[in-house]
Design an enzyme around this catalytic site. Structure first.
Site, short mmCIF file in Angstrom:
data_model
loop_
_atom_site.label_atom_id
_atom_site.label_comp_id
_atom_site.label_asym_id
_atom_site.label_seq_id
_atom_site.Cartn_x
_atom_site.Cartn_y
_atom_site.Cartn_z
N LYS A 200 32.65 -8.14 -34.51
CA LYS A 200 33.62 -7.10 -34.16
C LYS A 200 34.73 -7.14 -35.21
O LYS A 200 35.04 -8.21 -35.74
CB LYS A 200 34.18 -7.41 -32.76
CG LYS A 200 35.31 -6.50 -32.30
CD LYS A 200 34.80 -5.15 -31.87
CE LYS A 200 35.94 -4.17 -31.59
NZ LYS A 200 35.46 -2.77 -31.58
N CYS B 267 37.63 2.99 -39.49
CA CYS B 267 37.65 3.10 -38.03
C CYS B 267 38.39 4.35 -37.60
O CYS B 267 39.55 4.56 -37.98
CB CYS B 267 38.29 1.89 -37.39
SG CYS B 267 38.29 2.04 -35.60
C1 FMN Z 1 31.19 0.37 -29.01
C2 FMN Z 1 31.30 0.39 -30.48
C3 FMN Z 1 32.28 -0.36 -31.11
C4 FMN Z 1 32.39 -0.37 -32.49
N1 FMN Z 1 33.34 -1.13 -33.10
C5 FMN Z 1 33.40 -1.20 -34.46
C6 FMN Z 1 34.31 -2.06 -35.12
O1 FMN Z 1 35.07 -2.80 -34.50
N2 FMN Z 1 34.31 -2.07 -36.46
C7 FMN Z 1 33.47 -1.31 -37.21
O2 FMN Z 1 33.49 -1.39 -38.45
N3 FMN Z 1 32.58 -0.49 -36.62
C8 FMN Z 1 32.54 -0.41 -35.27
N4 FMN Z 1 31.62 0.42 -34.66
C9 FMN Z 1 30.76 1.26 -35.49
C10 FMN Z 1 29.37 0.64 -35.66
O3 FMN Z 1 29.46 -0.58 -36.33
C11 FMN Z 1 28.46 1.60 -36.45
O4 FMN Z 1 29.03 1.86 -37.72
C12 FMN Z 1 28.25 2.93 -35.74
O5 FMN Z 1 28.14 2.72 -34.36
C13 FMN Z 1 27.01 3.67 -36.24
O6 FMN Z 1 25.84 2.95 -36.03
P1 FMN Z 1 24.88 3.14 -34.73
O7 FMN Z 1 24.60 4.60 -34.63
O8 FMN Z 1 23.69 2.28 -35.02
O9 FMN Z 1 25.67 2.66 -33.57
C14 FMN Z 1 31.51 0.42 -33.27
C15 FMN Z 1 30.52 1.17 -32.64
C16 FMN Z 1 30.40 1.17 -31.27
C17 FMN Z 1 29.33 2.00 -30.63
#
Ligand code: FMN
Ligand code: FAD
Ligand code: FAD
Ligand code: FMN
Ligand code: FES
Ligand code: FES
Lengths: 304, 266, 304, 266
Positions: C46, C131
């Site tokens: 995270k 973010c």
């Molecule tokens: C619940 C949640 C929390 C996330 N928190 C972070 C974070 O703290 N830092 C970050 O760089 N990306 C964060 N992301 C983004 C994910 O790392 C990723 O870039 C994004 O969800 C796209 O990938 P996915 O479609 O496989 O989920 C978060 C995503 C989700 C769904």
């Protein structure tokens, strides 16, 4: 009580806020077989360019999770044949007709707009400064506030029709672009065009679209569209027209709450040809049920 | 407003072989109007996966019973969901769509080429000809599949008395090889007349490409039914185009039936 | 034949190209109950900020068509407690540990990075300049090439770990930003973070997220992610790490063909906790079946 | 690696009333481990609509039969799909998840408050107490629903001999009003002991907010089981938090059972 669904953009009064989106409804004829087009607030034509365009090589579309990609390549009959062959049909409708205009240079936009000037049967223009599927121009106008301003200004100076600027979502700050086109004299803004996307055929190790990338539309992009409409509507004075993944009355109402004065149905037409008229009906029923006298009372009424 | 979103009632679902299904659907409107070559655009469920409609040729019509049939193969999520439907369910349909095959004259010969599921629309065409009292001996049907357990409706066709030519790619039954090869052999050996003969073909694109080349070479009067990804199915999105000597044409509206000599398949 | 799935970023060698995405895997502990974490190429934590953050008011998430929105608000234990409480668990793993760093000023990024410097158990840093859920900084760093450069440069100058710059998709030209962070010394780029989105509760006339907007993730955004990976990979020399809607081996392979040297699983972990390890297995099987000796032979092999 | 993605086998689907369903699922692992208060995180199908898992309380366990039950109401697409499942289907489950209710001492009184589907976990708690030979006379169960046809399992509860208090919002049966009002009346009238009494509540958030206020006011030892939107269900995403006097807590991992006096519901 019959609720008042009418909305105004510039001096044009629409009977209801439901439009069909450019490129998803041809020039109106095809869907005329399915329902009375006059029930719509208005029809937006496929983008018209100066010369006819054949468009991209097939395959031009593919399906993605809750969405689809298209790279039609602005295939259209060109402004001359549009006026000769397509406008007569549209002219006979009582619904409002919005001609969507695209180009690869400001000169081209201006030329198309000039040729459309004064033609009977046209109520407004929608200027597509956001198509992701053409190399020159198109999307670049929509991603830089200066270019967006110049393009809309040039069109404004050469047309007496009310002008809707259709913006691209592929930008860092949509508000900046929206303010620029407002400043340039746009009467309304429509958001959003498609997001740039791509799909791959693993078996063939090839892109699914011959154009490699295309534009993503449908329910998948609804959250992105809603966010942009919400951000923009509070910053501009002109009406915002919302679209992106609208499939039913509930979706339409969400856009209206977020600040959209009107909405457009795009991909939804493919899933259900009567999607747009069902929304007109649905909005009426919702207003009746909730005792809302004018649909405009709902615009931007999101509690935040 | 002559076209409508029809709600068909599913009468039966038959499993005809591995991944092969036949649906019988009740819809007086469609049964009345559908011609050989027409297709229907069907929404497999109300969710967004899959989002878009799926196209299927009209495979058979029983006008008196107000019903028509579809014949399909499970190739992905849409056809999978369709194969799991139960009689009594409602089916959301746009149909009949597209153009249709133009019929031969009574005294002409008819040659049909089906590759795999290409049998779906051609079977309807043959049934229609027979119903119109065309001479079965003047109808030749070339049907090719990958392996013999993909054969469909062969008995039905045999019983009509038409001339049947079968091929499997793996040689497990009939001619070994592509159906277009068998067809080409018969043509070259002049066992097939080309004058006053109408040709019809439907199947995968590589097959139709061959057919269109042969048609140009032998100047055959040949109609082919094409497939394409179809977002709207009604001609509005210009998404389903095929290249022809007259430019891009919409498969859904200007087709799906085209003159084989005009189509440019890659 | 056992295919070689290993990949290198900077000097770090990963046993396979599968990572789990920041924010979707906590600090590793929870999913350790489901499978052997050492089977992963690496774990990304995270986002860590200088001070602990409580995050946004609930509701923080909601579902959308083939996707989800989140506005967690970078809730995290802060760098100090991370080192004390979370790193010991991660340190004992054999898999690579990537600490994701976020901040609302360049100074904050630098301060966090300095505190992480030399700590045992950390293999790489991923710098989240993307973010969408924090007001100051965050996304703004990721949407301007100059800011992106400055941020990554400052981190580079203050850290000896290999650095991955995680970019925002909410930009007009991703390549421009990618080139800027490469220039600033990033060892790799990961794409994409979430798209800005919004959902509305029509009944309540309120946004579904307390933060109003959030980040869209999941299969809905896969086409957008693939397009950005493809565009970027051909323009930068450093490795690109692809993510956005990866749910299975096929998705992972598509990103690899598009040019991703590694991939991350985010939302996929929620749908299936074993999604990431299943992809590791799936890649192995695919390579075996197709007689591919090294997974790196597949990178960017899309035929266009 | 003590937790796994379990594949349960659906044994039965019962329709208990309008939109109310009970599923019995075979899973030796879960039946062995699940405690009252635990929940399972369930994938309703393999498509992406809906994408995320859905959480349901463990409603009943039959250890000897290696099975457990869920009780749910159809409120949206996920529960709709679940209600249409057929015995014999596989169910993709993460369970048991979350913490569980801490039990009363044998000589303590137990008071439970269920609003609507809040009955699901509390019924399991009562069954467990009775199985452990707690005196039914020392157990009071307050159950409130909107209208009487939403009552569930009332006969089962009556037959156990526990003290049952029923309420409907529309007054169609039992006390007319919210169950928390009836509870509050009983408390104020001192017909309920508060010393050496354990309180448990589950139901919609507005109800639990009331319960938590009352618990603070009367210093009740009260455990409540909360709901929240749960992307991961295992504590990884920090998406499901609830505000407490000790800061945000994850409902899925730090809960779903919380001390009513510590939770701050808005
Ligand atoms: C619940 C949640 C929390 C996330 N928190 C972070 C974070 O703290 N830092 C970050 O760089 N990306 C964060 N992301 C983004 C994910 O790392 C990723 O870039 C994004 O969800 C796209 O990938 P996915 O479609 O496989 O989920 C978060 C995503 C989700 C769904
Ligand atoms: C006019 C027309 C008539 C058709 N008639 C029949 C028929 O009678 N019987 C039958 O079995 N099939 C027919 N098809 C093909 C049928 O539409 C597809 O098999 C179906 O859409 C696949 O859907 P799916 O969700 O199962 O698979 P998808 O996941 O959509 O696709 C599975 C595979 O099929 C390919 N595919 C998908 N749609 C098409 C398409 N329209 N054309 C070519 N390839 C496609 C995909 O690229 C993929 O490789 C017809 C198609 C058209 C356009
Ligand atoms: C720990 C836990 C235990 C639960 N136990 C049960 C149970 O035993 N029986 C039962 O019927 N339900 C239970 N629920 C609620 C259940 O998870 C939701 O009803 C279900 O997820 C709805 O899914 P859906 O797709 O049908 O509807 P959705 O379309 O997801 O939602 C329909 C409506 O319910 C709301 N909603 C969705 N998920 C939740 C949620 N998790 N919490 C609160 N509101 C939600 C939505 O905002 C919407 O208004 C529990 C929830 C949690 C978190
Ligand atoms: C097949 C297709 C063709 C399109 N062609 C155009 C076009 O020519 N001009 C234009 O401005 N937008 C075009 N669009 C974009 C739509 O008008 C609309 O902005 C977009 O699809 C998002 O709305 P939706 O999700 O409701 O489809 C096209 C979209 C699709 C799907
Ligand atoms: S599918 Fe839209 S034009 Fe053919
Ligand atoms: S649902 Fe992810 S932490 Fe609770």
């Amino acid at each position: 009580m019959i609720p008042d669904l009418s909305v105004k953009i510039g001096k044009v009064k629409f009977s209801n806020p439901v439009l069909v989106a450019s490129g998803t409804f041809g020039y109106g004829e095809e869907y005329g077989a399915f329902f009375d087009l006059n029930k719509l607030g208005g029809i937006i034509t496929k983008s018209i360019t100066l010369n006819p365009r054949e468009g991209h090589l097939p395959p031009r579309t593919c399906e993605t999770p809750s969405g689809m990609l298209n790279a039609i390549g602005l295939a259209n009959v060109g402004v001359k044949r549009f006026i000769q062959e397509k406008l007569p049909f549209l002219r006979n409708l009582k619904t409002k007709v919005i001609v969507n205009v695209a180009g690869s240079s400001i000169d081209e936009y201006v030329e198309v707009v000039k040729r459309l000037e004064g033609k009977k049967g046209i109520d407004l223009l929608e200027i597509n400064i956001s198509c992701p599927n053409v190399k020159q121009g198109g999307i670049t106008f929509g991603s830089d506030p200066k270019c967006a301003y110049d393009c809309i200004k040039a069109v404004r100076d050469n047309s007496t029709y009310p002008i809707i600027a259709k913006l691209s979502p592929n930008v860092a700050d949509i508000v900046e672009i929206a303010l620029a086109v407002e400043e340039a004299g746009a009467d309304a803004i429509s958001l959003i065009n498609t997001l740039v996307g791509m799909a791959i055929d693993l078996e063939a190790k090839k892109p699914r679209l011959s154009n490699i990338t295309g534009g993503l539309s449908g329910p998948a992009i609804k959250p992105v569209a809603l966010a942009m409409v919400w951000k923009t509507a509070s910053k501009v004075k002109i009406p915002v027209i919302g679209l992106g993944g609208i499939m039913n009355t509930q979706d339409a109402l969400e856009f209206i709450l977020a600040g959209a004065s009107m909405i457009q149905v795009g991909t939804g037409n493919f899933v259900d040809p009567e999607c747009s008229v069902k929304i007109v009906e649905g909005l009426k029923e919702y207003c009746q049920e909730k005792k809302i006298k004018k649909i405009t009372d709902l615009v931007g009424k999101l509690k935040t | 407003m002559n076209q409508r979103n029809e709600e068909g009632l599913l009468l039966s679902v038959e499993n005809l072989g591995e991944k092969l299904f036949r649906l019988k659907i009740y819809s007086p409107e469609i049964a009345k109007k559908a011609l050989p070559g027409n297709f229907c655009h069907l929404r497999v469920n109300e969710s967004y996966s899959p989002l878009l409609r799926r196209a299927f040729s009209i495979h058979q019509v029983e006008t008196e019973k107000n019903s028509f049939e579809l014949l399909f193969k499970v190739v992905g999520p849409g056809t999978q969901i369709l194969s799991e439907k139960k009689p009594g369910e409602k089916i959301d349909l746009l149909a009949p769509l597209g153009n249709s095959f133009s019929f031969p004259e009574k005294d002409e010969n008819t040659v049909l080429l089906a590759g795999g599921m290409g049998i779906a629309p051609l079977f309807y065409l043959v049934s229609s000809l027979l119903e119109k009292k065309f001479d079965p001996q003047k109808i030749s049907f070339f049907f090719g599949v990958k392996k013999k357990d993909e054969y469909l409706l062969v008995n039905d066709m045999v019983s009509t008395g038409i001339r049947l030519h079968l091929a499997t790619e793996d040689g497990s039954s009939g001619y070994k090889g592509m159906i277009t090869e068998l067809f080409f052999q018969e043509l070259r050996a002049r066992r097939l007349k080309t004058k006053r003969t109408r040709f019809y073909a439907c199947g995968p694109n590589p097959m139709l490409k061959k057919v269109s080349e042969i048609s140009r070479k032998f100047k055959l009067d040949c109609q082919i039914s094409l497939e394409s990804h179809m977002p709207c199915g009604v001609g509005a999105c210009i998404g389903c185009v095929v290249n022809t000597i007259k430019g891009y044409k919409r498969v859904c509206k200007d087709g799906p039936v085209f003159d084989a000599r005009e189509v440019i398949l890659d």
